[in-house]
Design a protein around this motif. Structure first.
Motif, short mmCIF file in Angstrom:
data_model
loop_
_atom_site.label_atom_id
_atom_site.label_comp_id
_atom_site.label_asym_id
_atom_site.label_seq_id
_atom_site.Cartn_x
_atom_site.Cartn_y
_atom_site.Cartn_z
N GLU A 35 15.15 -14.94 -46.10
CA GLU A 35 13.94 -14.65 -45.59
C GLU A 35 13.14 -15.70 -44.75
N ALA A 36 12.61 -14.98 -43.67
CA ALA A 36 11.88 -15.80 -42.67
C ALA A 36 10.73 -15.04 -42.34
N SER A 37 9.65 -15.90 -42.04
CA SER A 37 8.37 -15.53 -41.74
C SER A 37 8.27 -15.57 -40.33
N PHE A 38 7.61 -14.42 -39.41
CA PHE A 38 7.38 -14.57 -38.11
C PHE A 38 5.74 -14.29 -37.58
N TYR A 39 5.32 -15.52 -36.91
CA TYR A 39 3.82 -15.68 -36.47
C TYR A 39 3.56 -15.43 -34.98
N GLY A 46 5.40 -10.44 -39.45
CA GLY A 46 6.27 -9.85 -40.42
C GLY A 46 7.18 -10.80 -40.91
N LYS A 47 7.86 -10.25 -42.11
CA LYS A 47 8.87 -11.09 -42.76
C LYS A 47 10.18 -10.24 -42.70
N LEU A 48 11.24 -10.86 -42.60
CA LEU A 48 12.50 -10.26 -42.32
C LEU A 48 13.68 -11.17 -42.79
N THR A 66 6.10 -18.41 -33.76
CA THR A 66 6.56 -19.25 -34.76
C THR A 66 7.58 -18.59 -35.95
N ILE A 67 8.29 -19.16 -36.41
CA ILE A 67 9.36 -18.85 -37.48
C ILE A 67 9.32 -19.83 -38.47
N THR A 68 9.13 -19.49 -39.64
CA THR A 68 9.03 -20.42 -40.99
C THR A 68 9.99 -19.78 -42.07
N ASN A 69 10.41 -20.85 -42.93
CA ASN A 69 11.26 -20.46 -44.11
C ASN A 69 10.60 -20.78 -45.44
N ASN A 70 11.27 -20.70 -46.42
CA ASN A 70 10.57 -20.91 -47.75
C ASN A 70 10.58 -22.43 -47.86
N GLN A 71 11.48 -23.30 -47.15
CA GLN A 71 11.35 -24.69 -47.36
C GLN A 71 10.47 -25.41 -46.42
#
Length: 128
Positions: A35-39, A46-48, A66-71
């Motif tokens: 999963e990644a989150s988009f801002y 959203g998350k995808l 911006t894209i982020t992940n759990n790490q």
């Protein structure tokens, strides 16, 4: 009868004049499962996991996606949004040792739609 027809025409014309159809569409394609989150400018789009995210932007400006992940890995791209613009981005997963992603602009939607069955849609109308 002519007055009724004229009234209907005036209502239709004035209704279309007040509708806001000036927007840009951002579509983000993601093939991999983590999963990644988009801002968009710090606001969650959203998350995808897999699939694609479609997001309409009515506040046209120079936007930071911006894209982020759990790490806590973060990557971003800046796009100058314009009226009726369609911006397609593909998420490329970096090597597993890097534990992150990168966003790449692509000219058109990829032909292979097998892994784009999950669709997340949104817009920025509530930010005005």
């Amino acid at each position: 009868m002519k007055r009724l027809l004229l009234l209907i025409v005036v209502i239709l014309i004035s209704g279309s004049a007040f509708c806001q159809n000036d927007f840009a569409t951002i579509t983000i394609f993601k093939k991999t499962a983590p999963e990644a989150s988009f801002y968009l400018d710090g606001k969650l789009m959203g998350k995808l996991r897999k699939g694609h995210l479609e997001y309409k932007v009515y506040n046209l400006h120079k936007a930071k996606i911006t894209i982020t992940n759990n790490q806590n890995y973060t990557n971003e791209i800046i796009i100058n949004l314009q009226k009726d613009g369609v911006y397609n981005l593909e998420v490329i997963q970096l090597k597993p040792s890097y534990k992150g992603y990168t966003l790449e602009a692509i000219g058109m939607q990829p032909a292979d739609k097998v892994y784009y069955e999950n669709v997340v849609k949104g817009d920025d109308k509530d930010t005005k």
